[in-house]
Design a protein around this motif. Structure first.
Motif, PDB file in Angstrom:
ATOM      1  N   CYS A  82       0.835  -1.212   0.000  1.00  0.00           N
ATOM      2  CA  CYS A  82       0.000   0.000   0.000  1.00  0.00           C
ATOM      3  C   CYS A  82       0.865   1.256   0.000  1.00  0.00           C
ATOM      4  N   TYR A  83       0.372   2.243  -0.696  1.00  0.00           N
ATOM      5  CA  TYR A  83       1.014   3.553  -0.696  1.00  0.00           C
ATOM      6  C   TYR A  83       1.074   4.092   0.731  1.00  0.00           C
ATOM      7  N   VAL A  84       2.224   4.626   1.110  1.00  0.00           N
ATOM      8  CA  VAL A  84       2.358   5.238   2.431  1.00  0.00           C
ATOM      9  C   VAL A  84       2.409   6.744   2.301  1.00  0.00           C
ATOM     10  N   GLN A  85       3.364   7.235   1.532  1.00  0.00           N
ATOM     11  CA  GLN A  85       3.403   8.676   1.300  1.00  0.00           C
ATOM     12  C   GLN A  85       4.236   8.976   0.072  1.00  0.00           C
ATOM     13  N   GLY A  86       4.053  10.177  -0.462  1.00  0.00           N
ATOM     14  CA  GLY A  86       4.782  10.598  -1.654  1.00  0.00           C
ATOM     15  C   GLY A  86       5.436  11.941  -1.442  1.00  0.00           C
ATOM     16  N   PRO A  94      -9.261   7.275   0.958  1.00  0.00           N
ATOM     17  CA  PRO A  94      -9.868   6.543  -0.174  1.00  0.00           C
ATOM     18  C   PRO A  94      -8.955   6.498  -1.389  1.00  0.00           C
ATOM     19  N   VAL A  95      -8.199   7.564  -1.616  1.00  0.00           N
ATOM     20  CA  VAL A  95      -7.272   7.587  -2.749  1.00  0.00           C
ATOM     21  C   VAL A  95      -6.101   6.672  -2.459  1.00  0.00           C
ATOM     22  N   ARG A  96      -5.582   6.763  -1.222  1.00  0.00           N
ATOM     23  CA  ARG A  96      -4.435   5.950  -0.830  1.00  0.00           C
ATOM     24  C   ARG A  96      -4.722   4.458  -1.039  1.00  0.00           C
ATOM     25  N   GLN A  97      -5.932   4.060  -0.723  1.00  0.00           N
ATOM     26  CA  GLN A  97      -6.299   2.639  -0.832  1.00  0.00           C
ATOM     27  C   GLN A  97      -6.227   2.126  -2.267  1.00  0.00           C
TER      28      GLN A  97
END
Ligand code: FES
Length: 150
Positions: A82-86, A94-97
């Motif tokens: 899963c995306y953690v941070q950018g 919801p976008v991160r998921q």
């Protein structure tokens, strides 16, 4: 068709445990499928070598704070893919998921890493994978696929 017959003879050799360090992943192809493998919180993670941001390869990437860091814009991914941070910080949940690596079932055995080239999302539930893997190890010879280092 029995579940074992459907999936059990496709475990492919990806590499050796020692090829994944605590600071750098392994990027390798099985046929035309290019995968990235890393460890996070002691867990082996194998995913398609395709960053959800702009599709970059993770070749040359680093592991920082147990997360895979994309070498292009710095997005990071955890042990679930899963995306953690950018580079612009966190995103709404919801976008991160939706920003996930495409993971593949993988197991380490006797210092070797084996992967099923069927995405986890299309594979039986995680809870069944250990049973399938054990059955395969007991019943079959390992079939080693040709892999190409990149
Ligand atoms: S392509 Fe990976 S963060 Fe941009």
């Amino acid at each position: 068709m029995h579940l074992h017959h459907a999936v059990a003879d496709h475990w492919a050799f990806l590499g050796h445990d020692g090829e994944i360090s605590s600071t750098a992943p392994l990027v390798r192809a099985i046929g035309s499928l290019v995968l990235v493998a890393f460890r996070s919180h002691g867990r082996l993670v194998v995913a398609k070598d395709d960053c959800p941001h702009q599709g970059a390869s993770f070749a040359g990437s680093r592991i920082v704070d147990e997360c895979l860091v994309c070498p292009f814009h710095g997005w990071t991914f955890d042990q679930e893919g899963c995306y953690v941070q950018g580079f612009r910080g966190n995103m709404p949940e919801p976008v991160r998921q939706t920003l996930r690596l495409e993971r593949y079932p993988a197991r380490s055995r006797d210092g070797r890493i084996w992967v099923m080239p069927t995405p986890t999302s299309k594979f039986p539930p995680d809870t069944l994978i250990p049973a399938i893997f054990s059955w395969y190890a007991a019943a079959c010879q390992w079939r080693v696929s040709i892999t190409v280092a990149i």
